[in-house]
Design a protein around this motif. Structure first.
Motif, PDB file in Angstrom:
ATOM      1  N   ALA A   1       0.816  -1.211   0.000  1.00  0.00           N
ATOM      2  CA  ALA A   1       0.000   0.000   0.000  1.00  0.00           C
ATOM      3  C   ALA A   1       0.850   1.262   0.000  1.00  0.00           C
ATOM      4  O   ALA A   1       1.950   1.282   0.565  1.00  0.00           O
ATOM      5  N   PHE A   2       0.327   2.283  -0.656  1.00  0.00           N
ATOM      6  CA  PHE A   2       0.766   3.659  -0.434  1.00  0.00           C
ATOM      7  C   PHE A   2      -0.264   4.317   0.459  1.00  0.00           C
ATOM      8  O   PHE A   2      -1.478   4.172   0.232  1.00  0.00           O
ATOM      9  N   LEU A   3       0.197   5.069   1.450  1.00  0.00           N
ATOM     10  CA  LEU A   3      -0.732   5.656   2.408  1.00  0.00           C
ATOM     11  C   LEU A   3      -0.146   6.908   3.022  1.00  0.00           C
ATOM     12  O   LEU A   3       1.065   7.149   2.964  1.00  0.00           O
ATOM     13  N   THR A   4      -1.017   7.683   3.620  1.00  0.00           N
ATOM     14  CA  THR A   4      -0.625   8.762   4.513  1.00  0.00           C
ATOM     15  C   THR A   4      -0.947   8.302   5.920  1.00  0.00           C
ATOM     16  O   THR A   4      -2.076   7.875   6.192  1.00  0.00           O
ATOM     17  N   VAL A   5       0.016   8.337   6.820  1.00  0.00           N
ATOM     18  CA  VAL A   5      -0.163   7.790   8.169  1.00  0.00           C
ATOM     19  C   VAL A   5      -1.232   8.594   8.910  1.00  0.00           C
ATOM     20  O   VAL A   5      -1.121   9.823   9.035  1.00  0.00           O
ATOM     21  N   PRO A   6      -2.280   7.931   9.405  1.00  0.00           N
ATOM     22  CA  PRO A   6      -3.318   8.645  10.156  1.00  0.00           C
ATOM     23  C   PRO A   6      -2.747   9.301  11.410  1.00  0.00           C
ATOM     24  O   PRO A   6      -1.848   8.742  12.057  1.00  0.00           O
ATOM     25  N   PRO A   7      -3.262  10.478  11.772  1.00  0.00           N
ATOM     26  CA  PRO A   7      -2.723  11.213  12.925  1.00  0.00           C
ATOM     27  C   PRO A   7      -3.301  10.748  14.251  1.00  0.00           C
ATOM     28  O   PRO A   7      -4.028  11.473  14.933  1.00  0.00           O
ATOM     29  N   GLY A   8      -3.004   9.526  14.616  1.00  0.00           N
ATOM     30  CA  GLY A   8      -3.507   9.006  15.889  1.00  0.00           C
ATOM     31  C   GLY A   8      -2.940   7.631  16.163  1.00  0.00           C
ATOM     32  O   GLY A   8      -2.200   7.064  15.344  1.00  0.00           O
ATOM     33  N   PRO A   9      -3.273   7.046  17.329  1.00  0.00           N
ATOM     34  CA  PRO A   9      -2.782   5.722  17.674  1.00  0.00           C
ATOM     35  C   PRO A   9      -3.358   4.691  16.702  1.00  0.00           C
ATOM     36  O   PRO A   9      -4.440   4.889  16.152  1.00  0.00           O
ATOM     37  N   PRO A  10      -2.588   3.614  16.456  1.00  0.00           N
ATOM     38  CA  PRO A  10      -1.364   3.185  17.148  1.00  0.00           C
ATOM     39  C   PRO A  10      -0.085   3.751  16.540  1.00  0.00           C
ATOM     40  O   PRO A  10       1.005   3.278  16.867  1.00  0.00           O
TER      41      PRO A  10
ATOM     42  N   LYS B   1       2.631  11.517   7.407  1.00  0.00           N
ATOM     43  CA  LYS B   1       3.698  11.272   6.445  1.00  0.00           C
ATOM     44  C   LYS B   1       3.208  10.314   5.360  1.00  0.00           C
ATOM     45  O   LYS B   1       2.519   9.333   5.649  1.00  0.00           O
ATOM     46  N   LYS B   2       3.569  10.601   4.122  1.00  0.00           N
ATOM     47  CA  LYS B   2       3.309   9.660   3.030  1.00  0.00           C
ATOM     48  C   LYS B   2       4.348   8.552   3.098  1.00  0.00           C
ATOM     49  O   LYS B   2       5.552   8.816   3.164  1.00  0.00           O
ATOM     50  N   MET B   3       3.880   7.295   3.089  1.00  0.00           N
ATOM     51  CA  MET B   3       4.770   6.153   3.241  1.00  0.00           C
ATOM     52  C   MET B   3       4.307   5.013   2.354  1.00  0.00           C
ATOM     53  O   MET B   3       3.193   5.029   1.810  1.00  0.00           O
ATOM     54  N   CYS B   4       5.159   4.015   2.200  1.00  0.00           N
ATOM     55  CA  CYS B   4       4.746   2.760   1.586  1.00  0.00           C
ATOM     56  C   CYS B   4       4.744   1.696   2.676  1.00  0.00           C
ATOM     57  O   CYS B   4       5.424   1.839   3.713  1.00  0.00           O
ATOM     58  N   GLY B   5       3.980   0.650   2.466  1.00  0.00           N
ATOM     59  CA  GLY B   5       3.893  -0.362   3.506  1.00  0.00           C
ATOM     60  C   GLY B   5       3.261  -1.641   3.014  1.00  0.00           C
ATOM     61  O   GLY B   5       2.811  -1.741   1.866  1.00  0.00           O
ATOM     62  N   VAL B   6       3.248  -2.625   3.890  1.00  0.00           N
ATOM     63  CA  VAL B   6       2.544  -3.875   3.656  1.00  0.00           C
ATOM     64  C   VAL B   6       1.740  -4.184   4.909  1.00  0.00           C
ATOM     65  O   VAL B   6       2.264  -4.100   6.029  1.00  0.00           O
ATOM     66  N   VAL B   7       0.466  -4.512   4.727  1.00  0.00           N
ATOM     67  CA  VAL B   7      -0.363  -4.991   5.834  1.00  0.00           C
ATOM     68  C   VAL B   7      -0.389  -6.512   5.731  1.00  0.00           C
ATOM     69  O   VAL B   7      -0.996  -7.082   4.821  1.00  0.00           O
ATOM     70  N   TRP B   8       0.310  -7.160   6.655  1.00  0.00           N
ATOM     71  CA  TRP B   8       0.509  -8.607   6.592  1.00  0.00           C
ATOM     72  C   TRP B   8      -0.625  -9.371   7.274  1.00  0.00           C
ATOM     73  O   TRP B   8      -1.285  -8.844   8.188  1.00  0.00           O
TER      74      TRP B   8
END
Length: 465
Positions: free
Chosen positions: A251-260, A268-275
């Motif tokens: 995924a490409f995403l913008t990190v939500p401003p809250g927990p966790p 921040k715009k980031m790349c990631g994998v939700v496993w």
């Protein structure tokens, strides 16, 4: 005539009202605006009638009225359809939201699910027995629409698509009759239901083979956006060789401003994998260790949890009422030029909720023959979806422009068609491309079960002539 003035004879409307156990809602009804609203607020439909059906008899009465009076008919389950095809201007909406329920047979490991049920309700019922139906990533999604389109989710590599776990279905046909479809009854219809969308009737009940999945090891790993070339290339090679227990979408995403999420990563715009790993913690640790060794993540949020917790993790981020614009493709390879195009458009994510996901559809799903179900892209590696999302209607144009521009740049690297549940209203050519080699057979089944194309408010397959 405005769409708030029904062209139906008053006697026909009154007869339907008297026939239904459920509620019949018209534009003048007090709850009309609430009843017509869709999950995707970018779509604004004003049906002439909304029938909140309570049972199969209600559905039959609605289908018979629509056929007899020649009005447009839409079927609404969970209401999540990207293109708003669960509703229609000036026509009749069969709303299945009151037809909800799950009956689990723990010995046979089956779950029979009413047509208006949500994924979260299925998870609640099956998890009590240590079982799961492979389906989706947002628990408010309706089972009906998701399944009829194919049914992607966290368990796709391990257990196949939702349609690969469908055993039978009860269907109200265009002539108002109720039939039971399975591998031994109405076989052609059953084949078409598994991926062919709502083209063939109103499915009032689904029976699934459940899988013994209860706890999983899942969650996000995130990396800097600048690491996209390395991360996406590694992910593509890694997931293609991983055992079926390993699932997870890029995924490409913008990190939500809250927990966790830690404060230093907020927005921040980031790349990631939700496993999602379906084995135990030790097996998951060993399976994912090569990822951690090769590309230590900025955030490692992977841990043991009940499957329903992972399946509902995005619910709060994506409530009903946001503006959504979708574009999608199936993907077989991800060359470097495609990665560069991905990164260019990821840098331009227009809003915090917008993003791009690559869902792996290999593993168990990829081993099903292409002609076994209506879903023909069994040789694709990924279902790619680009979504522009925001609560503010003023941003609708920007969402659309970004998603279309992103899709235009990536489509040349695609396999041609797309997962129908990820499509807007994009025309007949795109529908044909999305069913590929199975389209002609689908058109023949359509001609047999719905020759007049009563069920056309969908990604429509026209009856063969």
């Amino acid at each position: 005539m405005s769409i708030t003035e029904s062209s139906l004879p008053a006697a026909a409307v009154e007869q339907l009202r008297e026939t239904l156990r459920g509620e019949l809602i018209e534009p003048a009804s007090p709850g009309y605006d609430g009843a017509r609203v869709l999950y995707n607020a970018m779509i604004d439909r004003r049906p002439a009638l909304i029938a909140r059906c309570m049972d199969v008899a209600d559905v039959v009465a609605c289908v018979q009225l629509a056929r007899r009076e020649g009005i447009d008919l839409a079927i609404r389950g969970g209401g999540h359809n990207g293109g708003g095809l669960g509703s229609v201007d000036g026509g009749l909406v069969i709303d299945l939201s009151l037809m909800r329920g799950v009956r689990v047979d723990p010995e046979a490991r089956t779950a029979t699910v009413a047509g208006g049920t949500t994924l979260g309700e299925v998870d609640h019922a099956t998890h009590a027995f240590g079982l799961a139906v492979p389906a989706g990533i947002i628990s408010t999604t309706g089972v009906g629409g998701l399944t009829l389109g194919g049914g992607l989710g966290y368990l796709t590599r391990k257990c196949g698509l939702s349609i690969d776990n469908l055993l039978e279905a009860d269907v109200v046909l265009a002539d108002g009759s109720l039939v039971h479809a399975s591998e031994s009854e109405h076989e052609d219809l059953f084949w078409a239901l598994r991926g062919g969308g709502g083209n063939f009737g109103v499915v009032t009940s689904f029976t699934f083979q459940t899988r013994p999945v209860s706890m999983v090891v899942g969650g996000p790993m995130l990396w800097s956006l600048d690491q996209t070339p390395e991360v996406l290339s590694f992910y593509d090679e890694f997931i293609g060789q991983a055992p079926d227990d390993v699932g997870g979408f890029f995924a490409f995403l913008t990190v939500p401003p809250g927990p966790p999420f830690p404060e230093e990563l907020h927005l921040k715009k980031m790349c990631g994998v939700v496993w999602c790993h379906t084995g135990n913690e030790a097996e998951a640790r060993d399976a994912l260790q090569p990822v951690r060794d090769a590309l230590p993540p900025v955030l490692d949020g992977v841990g043991a949890m009940p499957l329903p917790a992972l399946q509902s993790a995005f619910d709060a981020l994506y409530p009903p009422g946001d503006q959504w614009y979708w574009r999608a493709d199936f993907v077989k390879t991800i060359p470097r030029a495609a990665i560069d195009a991905h990164l260019e458009h990821a840098r331009q994510l227009p809003t915090m909720k917008s993003g791009m996901h690559l869902y792996p559809i290999d593993g168990a799903a990829g081993r099903v023959p292409a002609d076994a179900t209506a879903w023909s892209y069994r040789d694709a590696r990924y279902a790619q979806v680009i979504v522009g999302v925001d609560p503010d209607p003023a941003n609708a144009g920007a969402l659309r422009d970004w998603a279309v521009g992103y899709w235009d740049a990536l489509h040349p690297y695609s396999a041609g068609g797309a997962y129908s549940n990820f499509m807007m209203e994009e025309g007949e050519e795109r529908v044909r491309a999305s069913y590929g080699t199975n389209y002609d057979r689908l058109a023949k089944v359509k001609a047999e079960y719905d020759p007049a194309n009563l069920f056309h408010v969908n990604q429509n397959i026209k009856p063969a002539t």
